[in-house]
Write a protein that holds these residues in place. Sequence first.
Motif, PDB file in Angstrom:
ATOM      1  N   LEU A   1     -10.946  -4.531  -5.872  1.00  0.00           N
ATOM      2  CA  LEU A   1      -9.966  -5.253  -4.936  1.00  0.00           C
ATOM      3  C   LEU A   1      -8.402  -5.548  -5.795  1.00  0.00           C
ATOM      4  O   LEU A   1      -7.555  -5.352  -5.176  1.00  0.00           O
ATOM      5  CB  LEU A   1     -10.411  -6.785  -5.054  1.00  0.00           C
ATOM      6  N   GLY A   2      -8.504  -5.767  -6.945  1.00  0.00           N
ATOM      7  CA  GLY A   2      -7.153  -5.712  -7.804  1.00  0.00           C
ATOM      8  C   GLY A   2      -6.524  -4.453  -7.770  1.00  0.00           C
ATOM      9  O   GLY A   2      -5.127  -4.391  -7.409  1.00  0.00           O
ATOM     10  N   GLN A   3      -7.033  -3.149  -7.831  1.00  0.00           N
ATOM     11  CA  GLN A   3      -6.631  -2.022  -7.663  1.00  0.00           C
ATOM     12  C   GLN A   3      -5.888  -1.781  -6.572  1.00  0.00           C
ATOM     13  O   GLN A   3      -4.790  -1.422  -6.400  1.00  0.00           O
ATOM     14  CB  GLN A   3      -7.592  -1.080  -8.296  1.00  0.00           C
ATOM     15  N   MET A   4      -6.767  -1.937  -5.533  1.00  0.00           N
ATOM     16  CA  MET A   4      -6.417  -1.515  -3.918  1.00  0.00           C
ATOM     17  C   MET A   4      -5.010  -2.572  -3.615  1.00  0.00           C
ATOM     18  O   MET A   4      -4.192  -2.075  -3.057  1.00  0.00           O
ATOM     19  CB  MET A   4      -7.518  -1.650  -3.088  1.00  0.00           C
ATOM     20  N   GLN A   5      -5.391  -3.612  -3.902  1.00  0.00           N
ATOM     21  CA  GLN A   5      -4.345  -4.797  -3.339  1.00  0.00           C
ATOM     22  C   GLN A   5      -2.973  -4.510  -3.911  1.00  0.00           C
ATOM     23  O   GLN A   5      -1.980  -4.578  -3.594  1.00  0.00           O
ATOM     24  CB  GLN A   5      -4.761  -6.080  -3.563  1.00  0.00           C
TER      25      GLN A   5
END
Length: 284
Positions: free
Chosen positions: A182-186
């Motif tokens: 989530l953190g990387q994609m967002q």
Amino acid sequence: MPAVPLLAAFRTHQGRHHIYRVTLSLTPSAATSCRRYSSASSGESSSTFEASPSQRTTREKPCKIPFLLWTAARPDARAVAILLEELKALYGLEYEAKKVDTTIGEHTLSWFRKLNPYGPSDRVPIFVDRKRRDCVVSESAAILQYLEQLYDPLYEFAFNPVYNWDEHTVMTQWLWMVQGRLGQMQAESIHFHRIAPKDIPYAKSRYLQETKRAYGMLNDRLSRKDWLAGHRSGKYSVADIQAYPWVRAHEHAGIQTLHDWPHLQEWVLRCAERSAVRAGMLVP
């Protein structure tokens, strides 16, 4: 060598909490090497010293404000601030937050590069434990695990890895799902929607869809539980703390509302009811 009285908190597998008084005897051979530093944008100093026998009474250094958080207005840094606020409210642990201003190149100065394990990058948060020889920890998930393992003896924000190993394992999985997916994609979606100097439709679409996919995973989990980890309805833990600031920043990633993920939307409201969460979101 004088004995050192300590207080230790333990939680049994039945969930009861016990406080034990422990006497620790240290031998002269138990030398302690500490590194101290002071840092500011205007200067720096550092030195290494060997503690004298009279100082070798504990691994923790007495200090008024034990924790220092180098931070910025970004979701992963605010997750750490939220847990620090929770620990402050429950255990009285104070912390100091200092903003790293990457817009003026503060992250390239030598004092910050000494702290940052990745060298001249803008990686924040960085956490310094002044009680433990200025131990430096980077990456938000690693900092959250460090804090809950060392400073949450009652397991209010985590699970006992020995007696509640299954809940602990699930919590860890969701903690690192947020960190690595989530953190990387967002973060990439935010970059291509708001920061990138060129409009790249493919990049915007790809990272937006990956962020939505991660939201769907969270929504599915929360359709069965109030929190990401724990038996029955679950328990608020560092997994929720890690995820909340990212979901709160959904508009920056190109997602206007959370209506497509109703269980996730309800979870956001539950998190926001906690005073420590509201306080942490205001740091820096």
